[in-house]
Design a protein around this motif. Sequence first.
Motif: not given
Length: 352
Positions: A285-286, A349, A345-346, A277, A280-283
Amino acid sequence: MPLLARMLPAPLTMEVRRGAVAQLGALLADSRVATSGRVAVAVGPGQGDHIESLIAPTLGEAEVFRVADGSVDAAVSLGADLRKGAYEVVVGVGGGKTIDATKYAASLAGIPMVAVATNLSHDGICSPTASLLYEGGKGTFGVPMPLAILVDLDFVHNAPQSLVRAGVGDVVSNLSAIEDWQLGNVERGEPIDGLACSMSRTAAEALIGRTDSIESDAFLTVLAESLILSGMSMVVAGSSRPASGGDHEILHAVDQLFPGTSNHGELAGIGAAFCFFLREDDARVKQVVDCLRRHELPVVPADIGLTAEQFAEVVALAPATRPGRYTILEHLRMQDSEIRDRVGDYVRSFGS
């Protein structure tokens, strides 16, 4: 003549199957493991009687020692017993605490150690380290890698499910650790071992996308192999770098500030998700969060009984737990207010 290859240490044998404990004698009959010397078996307090009854038919002359807990004191006491008995090899049978204590005791006695795992909570099965409790908290000590490794799936199926699932979190955290190692290489010129990275990454990638879980022998076999491969990556690297980054700094900070919170693998999983997170590695972290949830592992601080404020304290302390190690936490050099914002924020989210 040029050096054509490097020699890599590896266990003499590795087996993941049902009934492994009962067949321990067959393994020790291998002259590479034990010739004609005395064999010691170390078991934990929980299943000691059952394990002793299983090994008796094939290993009747072995002397069985009980390991009280996963502390330095217990390991030193066992090491003294091993030295006095002039044993040729010691077999540690049990979970992470028993195996780590036996690894350390074997190093003190100067004899090889065979690991027989009865649960899959973390990658200590094959790692060159032992995590032990002492007066100041929990420490990590360098030890030789086990000479041979067995994983008994009968015992794993009967182990507490939360401990078995925790192994998933520990393996998946490798992905974050590798990112941190590569960051240290780029920012500080830290040498990086591509083979160790490949082994560590392969272990995590083999597991992260699977849709089955711990009820399946097939899944448990992959989990066991991944944990072993993760441990071997550390042996190849000569350090814990390929399997321990900012994720494990967070883990160690939780142990220091809030001892008794959750367990190693669960904390490593949360640490990895939070570090991705921060990147900012969205893929990724998901992918990590989806994996943790699929295996009923904690994702946000509340899942392990911590508030967002407490987790922010953890993140602030984390870099101090591994001085000299460069991770995303050291790279960002966040002030307390920024840490609180990012934790908030984490949680927003990914909190339920």
